[in-house]
Design a protein around this motif. Structure first.
Motif, PDB file in Angstrom:
ATOM      1  N   UNK C 200       0.859  -1.182  -0.114  1.00 35.06           N
ATOM      2  CA  UNK C 200       0.078  -0.008   0.000  1.00 35.06           C
ATOM      3  C   UNK C 200       0.817   1.316   0.011  1.00 35.06           C
ATOM      4  N   UNK C 201       1.740   1.366  -1.168  1.00 33.93           N
ATOM      5  CA  UNK C 201       2.489   2.373  -0.927  1.00 33.93           C
ATOM      6  C   UNK C 201       1.674   3.834  -1.574  1.00 33.93           C
ATOM      7  N   UNK C 202       1.967   4.881  -0.727  1.00 36.52           N
ATOM      8  CA  UNK C 202       1.529   6.420  -0.877  1.00 36.52           C
ATOM      9  C   UNK C 202       2.387   7.409  -0.914  1.00 36.52           C
ATOM     10  N   UNK C 203       2.623   7.970  -1.988  1.00 39.53           N
ATOM     11  CA  UNK C 203       3.612   8.680  -1.900  1.00 39.53           C
ATOM     12  C   UNK C 203       3.262  10.214  -1.316  1.00 39.53           C
ATOM     13  N   UNK C 204       4.411  10.901  -1.018  1.00 40.18           N
ATOM     14  CA  UNK C 204       3.870  12.111  -0.460  1.00 40.18           C
ATOM     15  C   UNK C 204       2.880  13.122  -1.187  1.00 40.18           C
ATOM     16  N   UNK C 205       3.263  13.223  -2.377  1.00 38.64           N
ATOM     17  CA  UNK C 205       2.344  13.879  -3.288  1.00 38.64           C
ATOM     18  C   UNK C 205       1.014  13.455  -3.546  1.00 38.64           C
ATOM     19  N   UNK C 206       0.801  12.057  -3.594  1.00 35.11           N
ATOM     20  CA  UNK C 206      -0.590  11.675  -3.533  1.00 35.11           C
ATOM     21  C   UNK C 206      -1.163  11.770  -2.358  1.00 35.11           C
ATOM     22  N   UNK C 207      -0.337  11.720  -0.968  1.00 39.52           N
ATOM     23  CA  UNK C 207      -1.040  12.065   0.046  1.00 39.52           C
ATOM     24  C   UNK C 207      -1.712  13.298   0.128  1.00 39.52           C
ATOM     25  N   UNK C 208      -0.802  14.434  -0.381  1.00 40.40           N
ATOM     26  CA  UNK C 208      -1.361  15.635  -0.388  1.00 40.40           C
ATOM     27  C   UNK C 208      -2.411  15.917  -1.204  1.00 40.40           C
ATOM     28  N   UNK C 209      -2.086  15.428  -2.477  1.00 39.37           N
ATOM     29  CA  UNK C 209      -3.218  15.646  -3.578  1.00 39.37           C
ATOM     30  C   UNK C 209      -4.717  14.937  -3.208  1.00 39.37           C
ATOM     31  N   UNK C 210      -4.669  13.822  -2.485  1.00 37.66           N
ATOM     32  CA  UNK C 210      -5.866  13.091  -2.013  1.00 37.66           C
ATOM     33  C   UNK C 210      -6.479  13.629  -0.815  1.00 37.66           C
ATOM     34  N   UNK C 211      -5.692  14.703   0.042  1.00 37.26           N
ATOM     35  CA  UNK C 211      -6.178  15.218   1.438  1.00 37.26           C
ATOM     36  C   UNK C 211      -5.982  14.208   2.474  1.00 37.26           C
ATOM     37  N   UNK C 212      -5.059  13.438   2.310  1.00 38.32           N
ATOM     38  CA  UNK C 212      -4.901  12.354   3.480  1.00 38.32           C
ATOM     39  C   UNK C 212      -4.556  13.012   4.753  1.00 38.32           C
ATOM     40  N   UNK C 213      -5.224  12.581   5.749  1.00 38.27           N
ATOM     41  CA  UNK C 213      -4.868  13.040   7.061  1.00 38.27           C
ATOM     42  C   UNK C 213      -4.382  12.074   8.099  1.00 38.27           C
ATOM     43  N   UNK C 214      -3.761  12.492   9.371  1.00 33.67           N
ATOM     44  CA  UNK C 214      -3.494  11.491  10.413  1.00 33.67           C
ATOM     45  C   UNK C 214      -2.259  10.745  10.048  1.00 33.67           C
ATOM     46  N   UNK C 215      -2.236   9.423  10.679  1.00 36.15           N
ATOM     47  CA  UNK C 215      -0.998   8.688  10.562  1.00 36.15           C
ATOM     48  C   UNK C 215      -0.747   8.117   9.162  1.00 36.15           C
ATOM     49  N   UNK C 216      -2.080   8.260   8.526  1.00 37.28           N
ATOM     50  CA  UNK C 216      -1.961   7.780   7.124  1.00 37.28           C
ATOM     51  C   UNK C 216      -1.148   8.478   6.336  1.00 37.28           C
ATOM     52  N   UNK C 217      -1.333  10.024   6.576  1.00 43.03           N
ATOM     53  CA  UNK C 217      -0.645  10.952   5.689  1.00 43.03           C
ATOM     54  C   UNK C 217       0.815  11.130   6.401  1.00 43.03           C
TER      55      UNK C 217
END
Lengths: 310, 119, 402
Positions: C200-217
């Motif tokens: 379940x890799x989530x890159x930093x840019x993707x996290x910012x683009x999808x609005x991830x929050x919390x420990x996930x981000x």
């Protein structure tokens, strides 16, 4: 008459069923204890069996009707038949003959194929996923398992379990030489029994009960029983191949058999409690990158030692 | 990075011989701390019938009924355990201290009717 | 390459709160994810408009499965903002202590879930056992292990006396020891790390683009923590440094959770040491003045946003709750694609499914017309829908050749 007694009662069918239910209960209790729980009651496997047998028979319309009946029965029958050829408390099993080791190994492979068939023909996506996983796993663990069980036989220069036990009774120290194979056998047996680290065919979270998703009631009872009996047969086989020492009196031999199998059961429990469920790539990596080379080394060492002794 | 294998073996082995964390309730008693918000107890002697508890209850689980039995008039507390959320507002707001929260649990009921009790 | 569609529905595979997740597999990896977000809609926001503020507090405490403190604190803060009340300092510190205890408890549960989905049942049980220590402590503070309602508008309900403070310190010592052991296990145990790395890799840019929050981000290196960005309550007097990790996969998120637990323990100790004397509660009127308030709180799962609008009545006019699970719902699709089927439960635990807190009402539009349907019609519709849907894709290992 004596033959029928041996076949059906002791050490045949009845004894196998009772002992496998007991071992199942013990295994669950051990797992629970290691997890700081109490575990189910000792009679729980019996209760489960009774409950399952009393349930309604439901076969999906699109599934293969005949196979639903046959596959669990074949799995159970194969395992029970294999038990007849494993020596329990004396070097002689119920029906010893030259080459019975190979027959046992073959019979004991059948349940895995039955799991695949069950999953594939049960007309459910989860079933086919589970079945394919079981078969994929078999391609991974089967080779190191067979190699590790055959290594002591190669050293003993005999394909019969009676011959193996005779060889090692004369030279007990050589049993220690097979320790790596013993380890491999314990690890890869978990694959055969579909326990951690190889329990992805029945891993609940992503695929129901995997191959057994559509199997309920009586059919699942048979599969469950087949799995429990498979545990006892595998343990007995490992005990017969790696710990083949038997005392003179059969009663003492029986007690020793119980001790040996319980010891191996504890090792099994310890191993599968403390391991993580691997997915297919990791299963292949573990088996083919580590287990197979180790088994090969064991076989080569055994052949060299055989050359030195003979 | 150096890796370990079988890191939990020691703990698992110890747990084989130690007490389990689970308790066979109700054969063995569970102990709850003093301030636990468990079952409500009612003392009719100190109830003045102000019905503050009825207003405070967010789940409308409690009602105070003026009942006359054997010529004696006293307040009864009708509590529906099915609706009670064990928040403790009634006990906090009661001026006479007749409603208190104990640290006991409510035993299960077999029907919804059984959940409406008279304290 | 053959494709197969698989549904991970709530009633099917070991459903623990799973929503209707449709997954299209190509060999053993996920090709497509379809996540309709309406499965467990509870109607909480509407129900809050009908009940009074005090009743709403109790409803919102029970919003998600795990944490009353974050929701209740956010709601109380929103009410206090509307009424213009200043909460006494002692109450703020007690709220902080309970928030951090909740964070400890939630993270232990998260780690236990991760261990379970990876197949490591023993570790799951041990972590839940560790969690019991925290829950018992919370029971002493609030009166219940899971619904420890300590918040009231204007402050807190109960005080932390000497005995409870000692209990908390002792518990922190014991739990701290255990967290250290578990932490080293998660970081060093070979098979566990192998299972977690690359899932379940989530890159930093993707996290910012999808609005991830919390420990996930934060597990993807995106440093977002409301306690640091916009401190509230007693956090204004503490400097909280967000715990981040750059791996971006399940392993990174695990490391973040463990780091946050250690940070929480330190925060609680500091708050206990600095606990000021004072009142426990300020008075808040029953009817709040007209106005609106927006409050952000760092729940264990991420940023929790409460919007409260009052028209001067006894009930809120509108309450909007934006849970971290709702925020991370969209990231979930990105995370799941391309992974093994075996990793999906692990990733769902990462996301920390509690679809009750994430579901929103779904409007079913039939072509051009919108219609309101009655209950019976809705049941008939859903029966037809599933018959049509499953007949086509679900059964008999239906395969589509690419």
């Amino acid at each position: 008459m004596a033959q029928v007694f041996k076949l059906l009662i002791f050490p045949g069918l009845l004894f196998l069923l009772c002992y496998s239910l007991f071992c199942a209960a013990l295994s669950r209790k051990l797992d629970a204890r290691m997890q700081k729980r109490r575990g189910p009651r000792w009679l729980q496997p019996v209760a489960d069996l009774m409950k399952l047998v009393g349930k309604e028979r439901m076969i999906p319309a699109r599934a293969d009707q005949g196979l639903f009946f046959m596959v669990p029965a074949v799995a159970l029958a194969a395992v029970c038949a294999a038990y007849l050829y494993v020596p329990l408390f004396s070097p002689l099993s119920a029906h010893p003959f030259n080459g019975d080791l190979i027959v046992v190994l073959y019979l004991v492979t059948l349940p895995a194929i039955c799991v695949f068939l069950a999953g594939w023909y049960s007309s459910s996506v989860y079933g086919s996923f589970g079945g394919v996983r079981a078969l994929t796993q078999m391609a991974a663990y089967q080779v190191p398992l067979l190699m590790s069980l055959l290594a002591p036989a190669l050293l003993a220069d005999s394909w019969s379990l009676q011959g193996i036990s005779q060889f090692y009774t004369e030279r007990p120290l050589l049993m220690l030489l097979n320790l790596p194979a013993f380890g491999i056998a314990i690890v890869t047996s978990q694959g055969k029994l579909m326990k951690s680290p190889f329990d992805s065919p029945i891993a609940g979270a992503e695929q129901g009960s995997g191959a057994f998703s559509e199997f309920g009631g009586r059919f699942f009872a048979f599969f469950d029983l087949a799995e429990d009996c498979d545990t006892v047969v595998t343990i007995s086989l490992i005990a017969a191949v790696f710990l083949p020492f038997y005392p003179a009196s059969p009663l003492l031999g029986f007690l020793l058999y119980l001790l040996k199998t319980l010891f191996i059961l504890v090792l099994f429990s310890l191993f599968h409690t403390l391991s993580v469920r691997l997915h297919s790539e990791q299963v292949f990596s573990l088996c083919w990158r580590y287990m197979v080379p180790l088994a090969l080394i064991q076989i080569i060492v055994n052949l060299l030692v055989k050359g030195v002794i003979v | 990075m150096r890796f370990k294998i079988g890191g939990l073996t020691g703990e698992a082995g110890k747990n084989l011989f130690s007490r389990s964390a689970t308790v066979p309730y109700p054969r063995e008693e569970l102990h709850y701390p003093d301030g636990y918000r468990g079952r409500i107890s009612f003392d009719p002697a100190s109830c003045i019938g102000c019905r503050s508890c009825v207003d405070a209850c967010p789940a409308r689980a409690i009602s105070i009924v003026n009942s006359v039995r054997a010529g004696e008039s006293k307040f009864e507390c009708h509590l529906n355990f099915g609706r009670c959320v064990y928040c403790g507002r009634c006990a906090e707001i009661c001026p006479g201290g007749s409603l208190k929260m104990t640290a006991e649990l409510t035993p299960p009921a077999l029907s919804r009717k059984d959940m409406r009790t008279v304290l | 390459m053959t494709q197969r569609q698989l549904s991970l529905k709530p009633s099917a595979p070991d459903g623990e709160n799973k929503n209707c997740l449709w997954v299209t597999m190509a060999s053993d990896r996920v090709a497509e994810v379809h996540l309709p977000a309406g499965g467990s809609h509870q109607g909480v926001e509407k129900s809050c408009e009908i009940h009074s503020y005090m009743q709403d507090l109790l409803i919102l405490e029970r919003y998600g499965g795990l944490g009353p403190q974050a929701h209740a604190m956010a709601f109380c803060q929103a009410m206090e903002e509307l009424a213009g009340i200043v909460v006494p300092q002692r109450a703020e510190y007690i709220r902080l202590i309970v928030s951090e205890l909740e964070r400890l408890q939630c993270h232990l549960l998260w780690l236990a879930g991760t261990a379970r989905e990876v197949g490591y049942d023993a570790l799951n049980m041990y972590l839940m056992n560790d969690r019991e220590l925290v829950l018992d402590c919370l029971a002493e503070i609030g009166g219940n292990r899971v619904k420890y309602s300590v918040n009231l508008p204007g402050g807190v309900r109960r005080d932390l006396d000497e005995h409870i403070r000692t209990r908390i310190s002792e518990m922190l010592d014991e739990v701290g020891r255990r967290i250290k052991k578990r932490g080293s296990l998660f970081r060093k145990e070979l098979m566990l790390v192998n299972r977690l790395r690359g899932a379940g890799v989530l890159s930093r840019d993707d996290a910012a683009a999808y609005g991830a929050v919390g420990p996930l981000a934060r597990g993807s290196g995106l440093s977002r923590d409301v306690r640091a960005d916009e401190p509230y309550g007693a956090y204004r007097r503490m400097e909280v440094a967000p715990v981040c990790d750059d791996h971006g996969d399940a392993y990174g998120r695990t490391v973040v959770h463990i780091g946050e637990m250690e940070a929480s323990a330190a925060l609680i100790r500091r708050a206990l040491a600095e606990l000021p004397e004072g009142e426990l509660r300020a008075e808040v009127p029953e009817r709040l003045p007209k106005g609106e308030a927006l409050v952000r709180v760092e729940a264990p799962r991420g940023e929790l946003v409460y919007y409260l609008r009052s028209d001067g009545g006894a009930s809120p006019e509108r309450l909007r709750v934006f849970t971290p699970r709702e925020a991370n719902l969209y990231t979930l699709q990105k995370i799941i694609s391309g992974n093994y089927l075996a990793n999906i439960p692990l990733l769902m635990t990462d996301y920390d499914f509690c679809f009750g807190a994430a579901s929103r009402a779904v409007v079913i539009k039939g072509g051009e017309e919108q219609r309101t349907v009655g209950w019976e019609q809705l049941r008939d519709f859903s029966r037809d829908y599933y018959l049509r849907h499953e007949a086509g894709a679900g059964r008999a290992g239906a395969e589509k050749e690419e």
